[in-house]
Design an enzyme around this catalytic site. Structure first.
Site, PDB file in Angstrom:
ATOM      1  N   HIS A   1       0.824  -1.217   0.000  1.00 24.89           N
ATOM      2  CA  HIS A   1       0.000   0.000   0.000  1.00 24.89           C
ATOM      3  C   HIS A   1       0.857   1.266   0.000  1.00 24.89           C
ATOM      4  O   HIS A   1       0.438   2.299   0.522  1.00 24.89           O
ATOM      5  CB  HIS A   1      -0.883   0.020   1.261  1.00 24.89           C
ATOM      6  CG  HIS A   1      -1.939  -1.039   1.283  1.00 24.89           C
ATOM      7  ND1 HIS A   1      -2.666  -1.352   2.421  1.00 24.89           N
ATOM      8  CD2 HIS A   1      -2.416  -1.856   0.308  1.00 24.89           C
ATOM      9  CE1 HIS A   1      -3.525  -2.325   2.144  1.00 24.89           C
ATOM     10  NE2 HIS A   1      -3.392  -2.651   0.868  1.00 24.89           N
TER      11      HIS A   1
HETATM   12  C1  LIG Z   1      -1.399  -6.571  -5.298  1.00 23.13           C
HETATM   13  C2  LIG Z   1      -2.047  -5.368  -4.650  1.00 23.13           C
HETATM   14  C3  LIG Z   1      -3.223  -5.541  -3.919  1.00 23.13           C
HETATM   15  C4  LIG Z   1      -3.806  -4.440  -3.287  1.00 23.13           C
HETATM   16  N1  LIG Z   1      -5.004  -4.619  -2.650  1.00 23.13           N
HETATM   17  C5  LIG Z   1      -5.637  -3.534  -2.141  1.00 23.13           C
HETATM   18  C6  LIG Z   1      -6.943  -3.665  -1.586  1.00 23.13           C
HETATM   19  O1  LIG Z   1      -7.585  -4.712  -1.657  1.00 23.13           O
HETATM   20  N2  LIG Z   1      -7.494  -2.561  -1.005  1.00 23.13           N
HETATM   21  C7  LIG Z   1      -6.828  -1.373  -0.937  1.00 23.13           C
HETATM   22  O2  LIG Z   1      -7.353  -0.428  -0.344  1.00 23.13           O
HETATM   23  N3  LIG Z   1      -5.632  -1.214  -1.517  1.00 23.13           N
HETATM   24  C8  LIG Z   1      -5.042  -2.256  -2.150  1.00 23.13           C
HETATM   25  N4  LIG Z   1      -3.845  -2.088  -2.784  1.00 23.13           N
HETATM   26  C9  LIG Z   1      -3.291  -0.734  -2.883  1.00 23.13           C
HETATM   27  C10 LIG Z   1      -4.070   0.136  -3.880  1.00 23.13           C
HETATM   28  O3  LIG Z   1      -4.558  -0.641  -4.952  1.00 23.13           O
HETATM   29  C11 LIG Z   1      -3.131   1.235  -4.388  1.00 23.13           C
HETATM   30  O4  LIG Z   1      -2.601   1.933  -3.274  1.00 23.13           O
HETATM   31  C12 LIG Z   1      -3.840   2.226  -5.289  1.00 23.13           C
HETATM   32  O5  LIG Z   1      -4.527   1.563  -6.323  1.00 23.13           O
HETATM   33  C13 LIG Z   1      -2.788   3.171  -5.867  1.00 23.13           C
HETATM   34  O6  LIG Z   1      -3.428   4.126  -6.679  1.00 23.13           O
HETATM   35  P1  LIG Z   1      -2.566   5.220  -7.470  1.00 23.13           P
HETATM   36  O7  LIG Z   1      -3.510   6.018  -8.279  1.00 23.13           O
HETATM   37  O8  LIG Z   1      -1.698   5.933  -6.487  1.00 23.13           O
HETATM   38  O9  LIG Z   1      -1.576   4.390  -8.391  1.00 23.13           O
HETATM   39  P2  LIG Z   1      -1.892   3.195  -9.401  1.00 23.13           P
HETATM   40  O10 LIG Z   1      -3.299   2.759  -9.296  1.00 23.13           O
HETATM   41  O11 LIG Z   1      -0.838   2.175  -9.187  1.00 23.13           O
HETATM   42  O12 LIG Z   1      -1.762   3.856 -10.835  1.00 23.13           O
HETATM   43  C14 LIG Z   1      -0.566   4.293 -11.410  1.00 23.13           C
HETATM   44  C15 LIG Z   1      -0.684   4.117 -12.924  1.00 23.13           C
HETATM   45  O13 LIG Z   1       0.306   4.917 -13.551  1.00 23.13           O
HETATM   46  C16 LIG Z   1       0.959   4.159 -14.552  1.00 23.13           C
HETATM   47  N5  LIG Z   1       2.317   4.702 -14.668  1.00 23.13           N
HETATM   48  C17 LIG Z   1       3.285   4.676 -13.721  1.00 23.13           C
HETATM   49  N6  LIG Z   1       4.386   5.288 -14.176  1.00 23.13           N
HETATM   50  C18 LIG Z   1       4.126   5.711 -15.429  1.00 23.13           C
HETATM   51  C19 LIG Z   1       4.889   6.406 -16.393  1.00 23.13           C
HETATM   52  N7  LIG Z   1       6.158   6.776 -16.150  1.00 23.13           N
HETATM   53  N8  LIG Z   1       4.309   6.688 -17.585  1.00 23.13           N
HETATM   54  C20 LIG Z   1       3.021   6.317 -17.840  1.00 23.13           C
HETATM   55  N9  LIG Z   1       2.253   5.640 -16.937  1.00 23.13           N
HETATM   56  C21 LIG Z   1       2.804   5.350 -15.750  1.00 23.13           C
HETATM   57  C22 LIG Z   1       0.944   2.744 -14.018  1.00 23.13           C
HETATM   58  O14 LIG Z   1       1.134   1.815 -15.060  1.00 23.13           O
HETATM   59  C23 LIG Z   1      -0.432   2.677 -13.359  1.00 23.13           C
HETATM   60  O15 LIG Z   1      -1.420   2.283 -14.276  1.00 23.13           O
HETATM   61  C24 LIG Z   1      -3.223  -3.154  -3.405  1.00 23.13           C
HETATM   62  C25 LIG Z   1      -2.063  -2.987  -4.160  1.00 23.13           C
HETATM   63  C26 LIG Z   1      -1.476  -4.067  -4.787  1.00 23.13           C
HETATM   64  C27 LIG Z   1      -0.230  -3.849  -5.611  1.00 23.13           C
END
Ligand SMILES: Cc1cc2nc3c(=O)[nH]c(=O)nc-3n(C[C@H](O)[C@H](O)[C@H](O)COP(=O)(O)OP(=O)(O)OC[C@H]3O[C@@H](n4cnc5c(N)ncnc54)[C@H](O)[C@@H]3O)c2cc1C
Length: 479
Positions: free
Chosen positions: A418
């Protein structure tokens, strides 16, 4: 040869949990040209789409095209190096995760001196993103694209766990998304963004439907490598797409790459700790403490011998304790969760013991100006003795709650995956802050970060619902 792409009003890097919402919100104005670049694949392929909608498995096993893999140093004494993943596709980590969709607690939003992020400010955004199928109270939404439901007919192991927790004096919490201003210790059914086995995160709920708009463009398999500046104003992004290098320009640039990748991109672009950037030869644009105070939920996992329940969400109930522990009786082990049996060993269901308000802080460090070299990630989970002592108490409680007939093995260090707070929000005078209360990167213009990076510290619950809410809230600041 570098291809120059036409200018956008808004360029979003990352179509993840927050980025998908930001893209939908901003492109609702037909006069605003929005381009989203996403490093992972799009979801036109029905096979890939099906892996993200199947809420009963996490498509993160060996060879999954939907994740980006990293290595982290979980602890220092002894050194424990473990692989971690992040979702890399439309919907980001929210498209591949466990479907636990639990709001942060009101006290998580008591961030001193950060205007506009109190509980009374964020609750309307939590309501806006969801349709809660179990509760119609004023705390809940009924028009949002993300449907939320709790498990009503639980597996035997979840049922036994609930009975044991109640026998031990923990009350049943009917609604973990509306349980009052203080953390109520007790056991409750996990709010899930999985309904009838179908996972709908913000990729499916927000971005994909909005792609019909002529003013919204998604470029998949396109990875940003650097933000370009003129003086202190962000003016464009360098990226590599399926056909090679591409140069984007935009009036407003929003990083939504998640806590690891947004931090990495900021540092590659000259925004980070001055000494660290100089050490790897990156010219400094703005000296800010990127990646210095990361926060995640440490987890100890204890193997059990209860029966693996296949075809179920990975987690149906959790127990919260007064000292900030969350005890998770998972319905299966890694094989049942991911469908990946390549390790060749039998599946061990496990109980997770997670620390939800850890004192430890992790670090993300730039090792090279080459964007293909991943940053160093250190969780430093054993850096705070009090955290370790609380986890030990949690492991003892988990053992007590597992029925006497259940074998419970020794705990192993793990992480909830997370990671947050790599570019934390804060007031002007806060030396830890990388972005201001409107998610603007301090000291530069036209650059925002909107994703899990900006949380000042990790929430007391899994962060997904909160990060989707942040996308909805912060889109207003860019508009
Ligand atoms: C296996 C797993 C299970 C989890 N289970 C849960 C759960 O059940 N409940 C919960 O609350 N949380 C859970 N989490 C955590 C939660 O899903 C994440 O904290 C949250 O989705 C992150 O959101 P975000 O928008 O910060 O990043 P992300 O949703 O990770 O989005 C980032 C996006 O940016 C893209 N990206 C990154 N760098 C670049 C770049 N340089 N150029 C172009 N694109 C790029 C990536 O490919 C990705 O699609 C889990 C995480 C994981 C990994």
């Amino acid at each position: 040869m570098t291809t120059a792409v036409s200018h956008s009003d808004v360029l979003i890097v990352g179509a993840g949990s927050a980025g998908s919402v930001v893209a939908e919100r901003l492109s609702a104005d037909p006069s605003c040209a929005v381009t989203v670049i996403e490093a992972g694949p799009g979801l036109e392929d029905p096979g890939l789409l099906a892996q993200t909608t199947n809420g009963l498995q996490l498509p993160i096993g060996a060879g999954s095209p939907l994740v980006q893999r990293y290595e982290t140093r979980l602890t220092d004494r002894p050194v424990r190096l473990v692989p971690i993943v992040r979702g890399a596709t439309v919907g980001g980590s929210g498209a591949i995760n466990g479907g636990y969709f639990c709001r942060g607690l009101p006290r998580d939003f008591e961030w001193p001196a950060i205007a506009g992020w109190g509980w009374s400010d964020v609750i309307e955004h939590f309501r806006a993103i969801e349709t809660d199928l179990d509760f119609a109270s004023p705390a809940h939404g009924d028009k949002g694209p993300i449907k939320v439901r709790r498990t009503h007919e639980m597996t035997g192991a979840s049922e036994s766990f609930v009975s044991a927790a109640q026998r031990a004096g923990f009350p049943w919490i009917a609604d973990l998304n509306d349980c009052g201003p203080e953390l109520v210790s007790g056991v409750g059914a996990v709010p899930l963004n999985i309904v009838n086995g179908v996972r709908v995160g913000s990729g499916a709920g927000y971005l994909i439907p909005a792609l019909q708009r002529p003013n919204l463009t998604l470029l998949a398999q396109t990875r940003a490598s650097q933000v370009r500046f003129t003086a202190a104003a962000a003016v464009g992004v360098e990226a590599v797409g399926p056909q090679g290098p591409i140069s984007f320009t935009a009036d407003r640039i929003i990083l939504c790459g998640g806590a690891i990748q947004s931090a990495h991109l900021l540092m590659l672009s000259g925004i980070g700790d001055e000494a660290m950037l100089r050490a790897v030869g990156v010219p400094v644009v703005a000296p800010l403490p990127v990646g210095m105070f990361c926060s995640d939920h440490p987890e100890w996992v204890l193997p059990t011998d209860w029966t693996v329940a296949t075809g179920r969400p990975v987690l149906e109930v959790v127990l919260s304790t007064d000292d900030g522990l969350e005890i998770r009786p998972y319905t299966g082990g890694f094989v049942a969760m991911t469908g990946d049996g390549t390790a060749g060993h039998p599946d061990w269901p496990h109980i997770g013991v997670a620390l939800m308000q850890p004192r430890s802080r992790g670090r993300i460090t730039l090792l090279s100006p080459d964007p293909d070299v991943p940053p160093r990630i250190e969780h430093r989970y054993d850096s705070e003795p009090e955290d370790v002592a609380t986890l030990r108490r949690g492991a003892a409680l988990a053992r007590e709650l597992a029925s006497a007939a259940t074998y419970v093995g020794e705990p192993a260090w793990a992480t909830s995956q997370h990671l947050c707070a790599s570019a934390p929000m804060g007031a002007e005078a806060d030396p830890r802050a990388v972005v201001d209360h409107r998610c603007r990167v301090r000291g530069v213009e036209n650059l925002w970060v909107i994703d899990g990076s900006v949380l000042p510290e990790i929430t007391s619950r899994g962060p997904h619902a909160t990060i989707v809410m942040i996308g909805h809230r912060a889109a207003e600041f860019v508009r």
